[in-house]
Design a protein around this motif. Structure first.
Motif, mmCIF file in Angstrom:
data_model
loop_
_atom_site.group_PDB
_atom_site.id
_atom_site.type_symbol
_atom_site.label_atom_id
_atom_site.label_comp_id
_atom_site.label_asym_id
_atom_site.label_seq_id
_atom_site.Cartn_x
_atom_site.Cartn_y
_atom_site.Cartn_z
ATOM 1 N N TYR A 238 0.819 -1.212 0.000
ATOM 2 C CA TYR A 238 0.000 0.000 0.000
ATOM 3 C C TYR A 238 0.852 1.261 0.000
ATOM 4 O O TYR A 238 0.341 2.366 -0.170
ATOM 5 C CB TYR A 238 -0.895 0.032 1.253
ATOM 6 N N LEU A 407 -1.060 -1.905 -4.951
ATOM 7 C CA LEU A 407 -2.506 -1.843 -4.749
ATOM 8 C C LEU A 407 -3.148 -0.686 -5.512
ATOM 9 O O LEU A 407 -4.312 -0.348 -5.274
ATOM 10 C CB LEU A 407 -2.836 -1.740 -3.260
ATOM 11 N N TRP A 500 -2.121 -6.744 -7.952
ATOM 12 C CA TRP A 500 -2.555 -6.950 -6.567
ATOM 13 C C TRP A 500 -2.125 -8.313 -6.064
ATOM 14 O O TRP A 500 -2.139 -9.307 -6.791
ATOM 15 C CB TRP A 500 -4.077 -6.868 -6.475
#
Length: 511
Positions: A238, A407, A500
Motif C-alpha cells: 500500500y 494496490l 494486486w
C-alpha cells in the motif's frame, strides 16, 4: 481589557519565537508556500529542507508563507497573503513554490492563491503573474489533480531539482523557462510535456535533510528534525515509499547525523520512512540521550524493537510507544506484505511496559481488499489482548489506494461499509481500548483525488468554491465526471491482470 493582536503582529510573534530563521538579501526571491497552517508546515522536514536549499543557492532568497489559521479573517479584513520573514505580499514574488504533502491539502492551495489575489487556474494567469511551482510528497504518487493550477510540477526528491530550477528561473521569461524545464527529467510542465510519474532522486551528498528552524509553535514543539535514513527497504503493497521507490533505503552514518545537530537543540526528532531499520539506530539513540537530549523517532517498526531500544526512547522522554500493524488480521497483513506478527506487537507492548511507558498506540487500517467481518473481529480480539499488557489507543484509518503502488486501482471499500466496520470495532473494544478513527467520508474524497486525473482537481476547486463540505465534493466529482483509475480501465474494456497480491487464490475486484 485584553488586547487583540493584529494578523501582522501575530506573524511577527511567531517569527520572534524561532531559532535559526534565515535572512538573505538577494535579487531573486522565492515565496515558499505550505498549504496548511504554520504549526503543520513547520513540522515538515521536507519543507524545511527546501527552505535551506533555496537559501544556499547563489543570488536567491526564500521567505515562507502558510495557510492562515483563520482564512475568513483575512477575507474579512481584505488582508493579502504575506510572507513571514518580511510581511511582503506573496503576489510580489516572481516564484511561488508549494510543498503539498497529501491530497486534501489541495484546498489550502486554492485559499492561498485566492488570498494572494492570483487566479487559481493556470490558463487564466498571464506573464505578470508569479510562476507557480508545486512539489512535495504528493508527487510520489499522483500529482495529476494539481495540473490545472500549477505551471511546473517537481516530482519526487527536490533537493537537486530546486537548484536546476533556480539556475534557470531568474534569467528566462516564463515561456522560455517552461519549455526548458519540460525537457529535464523530474519536471512536468502541464501542456508542454515532461515524464509523468518520474520520481526524481537526490544525490546522496544532499543527505540528510534537517531543520533550518526550531520553533515552539509546531506539532513537535521545539524539536530539531533530521533524517538518519531516507526511503525504505520493505515492500508493503500500500505504501508509496517502498523499496522500489528511489532505490530503497539510504542510510546516513550516525557520526554525520550528530555533527549536524546544533548545540542548542535540546529535543531531536529522527525522521524517515523506516528509522528503526537503520543498522546503528540504538547507538545513535544512546549517544543523543547520553548527551542530555530528548529524542523522538518516527516510524517505529515492531519487528525491529528491542528492550534496549525502547529503554533509550524512554530515557529520551517518550511516554508512549507507537507502532503500526496496518492490517486488521494476520491474513490482511500478509495480503499487503506487512512483515509484522501478533507476537512481535505483543513483544513491543511488553518492552513498553518494562520501560515504564504509559500507553501503546497502534495504527491500523480497515477496508483493505478482501477484508471481512472476521478480520475486524480478530483486530478487536488482539487489541483486547494488548490492553491486558498496558493501555492501548487504536488509531484506525480507512484504506486509500495510492497510484504507483501494487494496490494501485484497488477500490474504496465504501463509506457505509467502512463506517459499519468501525462501529463493529468500537463495540468489540468498548471499555477495553480507545478507538480513534479517521473519517470514512473524507477518506473517500482522498481516494477520489488519489485515483483520478486533473478533472478531480477541477472538482476539488468547485467543491472549495461551494464551501468545501463533503456534499460539495460528492456533487463536484459527479458533475466533473471523475472516474477512478480502475473503473476507467474496466469501462474502456482494457482490464488487465492487476499487480494486486492474491490471498487464498482470490484477487480483489474493482466492484
Amino acid at each position: 481589557m485584553e488586547r487583540r493582536y493584529s494578523i501582522v503582529e501575530r506573524a511577527q510573534a511567531l517569527l520572534a519565537d524561532e531559532q535559526g530563521t534565515l535572512y538573505k538579501d538577494a535579487p531573486y526571491r522565492v515565496a515558499l508556500c505550505y498549504p496548511s497552517p504554520y504549526h503543520v508546515g513547520m513540522s515538515s522536514l521536507g519543507y524545511q529542507a527546501i527552505y535551506g536549499e533555496v537559501h544556499a543557492h547563489a543570488g536567491v532568497t526564500a521567505e515562507r508563507a502558510f495557510l492562515p489559521d483563520d482564512v475568513e479573517e483575512y477575507r474579512r479584513t481584505r488582508t493579502p497573503l504575506f510572507t513571514l520573514e518580511t510581511q511582503s505580499p506573496v503576489s510580489e514574488f516572481p516564484l511561488l513554490a508549494f510543498s503539498v504533502a497529501y491530497e486534501l491539502e489541495l484546498t489550502g492551495l486554492f485559499s492561498m492563491l485566492e488570498l494572494a489575489r492570483i487566479p487559481l487556474l493556470r490558463e487564466e494567469r498571464t506573464e505578470r503573474h508569479p510562476l507557480i511551482v508545486a512539489g512535495g510528497p504528493l508527487t510520489f504518487s499522483n500529482p495529476d489533480p494539481l495540473e490545472p493550477f500549477v505551471d511546473v510540477l517537481v516530482q519526487g526528491e527536490a533537493e537537486d531539482l530546486i537548484h536546476v530550477l533556480l539556475d534557470a528561473a531568474p534569467s528566462m521569461d516564463k515561456d522560455a523557462l517552461l519549455t526548458h524545464l519540460a525537457g529535464i527529467p523530474g519536471f512536468r510542465v502541464p501542456g508542454r510535456g515532461g515524464a509523468r510519474y518520474h520520481v526524481a532522486k537526490s544525490t546522496d551528498a544532499r543527505l540528510p535533510a534537517r531543520s533550518a528552524i526550531i520553533t515552539p509553535h509546531t506539532e513537535l514543539r521545539s524539536m530539531f528534525l533530521i533524517e538518519p535514513e531516507r526511503g525504505c527497504s520493505r515492500g508493503c503493497h500500500y505504501c508509496v515509499m517502498r523499496r522500489t521507490t528511489n532505490g530503497g533505503m539510504r542510510t546516513v552514518p550516525p557520526e554525520r547525523v550528530l555533527s549536524l545537530i546544533p548545540e542548542h537543540a535540546r529535543r531531536v526528532g529522527l525522521v524517515g520512512a523506516a528509522v528503526t531499520d537503520h543498522p546503528r539506530i540504538v547507538e545513535l539513540l544512546r549517544t543523543l540521550v547520553d548527551a542530555g537530549r530528548e529524542v523522538g523517532v518516527s516510524s517505529l517498526r515492531a519487528d525491529r524493537l528491542t528492550q534496549e531500544l525502547v529503554d533509550q526512547l524512554r530515557r529520551g522522554g517518550a511516554t508512549n510507544l507507537t507502532v503500526a500493524a496496518d492490517g486488521a488480521s494476520q491474513r490482511m497483513r500478509d495480503l499487503v506484505d506487512r512483515k509484522h506478527s501478533e507476537e512481535q506487537i505483543v513483544r513491543a507492548a511488553n518492552f513498553a511496559r518494562t520501560a515504564g511507558m504509559r500507553q501503546l498506540k497502534v495504527y491500523n487500517v480497515v477496508g483493505l481488499p478482501l477484508e471481512e467481518d472476521a478480520d475486524v473481529d480478530e483486530l478487536a480480539r488482539f487489541t483486547t489482548e494488548l490492553s491486558r499488557i498496558m493501555p492501548v489507543a487504536l488509531g484506525v484509518a480507512p484504506f486509500v489506494a495510492k497510484r504507483n503502488t501494487p494496490l494501485d486501482g484497488a477500490p474504496f471499500a465504501g463509506i457505509r461499509e467502512v463506517e459499519s466496520r468501525l462501529e463493529r470495532l468500537r463495540r468489540g473494544l468498548k471499555g477495553r481500548a480507545e478507538v480513534r478513527p479517521t473519517s470514512a467520508r473524507w477518506a473517500w474524497v482522498e481516494y477520489m483525488l488519489a485515483q483520478c486525473g486533473p478533472e478531480a482537481g477541477l472538482a476539488a476547486m468547485d467543491a472549495w468554491k461551494a464551501g468545501g463540505s463533503f456534499a460539495a465534493f460528492k456533487r463536484a466529482f459527479q458533475e466533473r465526471g471523475c472516474r477512478p483509475y480502475m473503473a476507467r480501465r474496466v469501462e474502456d474494456g482494457r482490464r488487465k491482470a492487476t499487480a494486486w497480491p492474491v490471498v487464498d487464490g482470490v484477487a480483489p475486484t474493482a466492484a
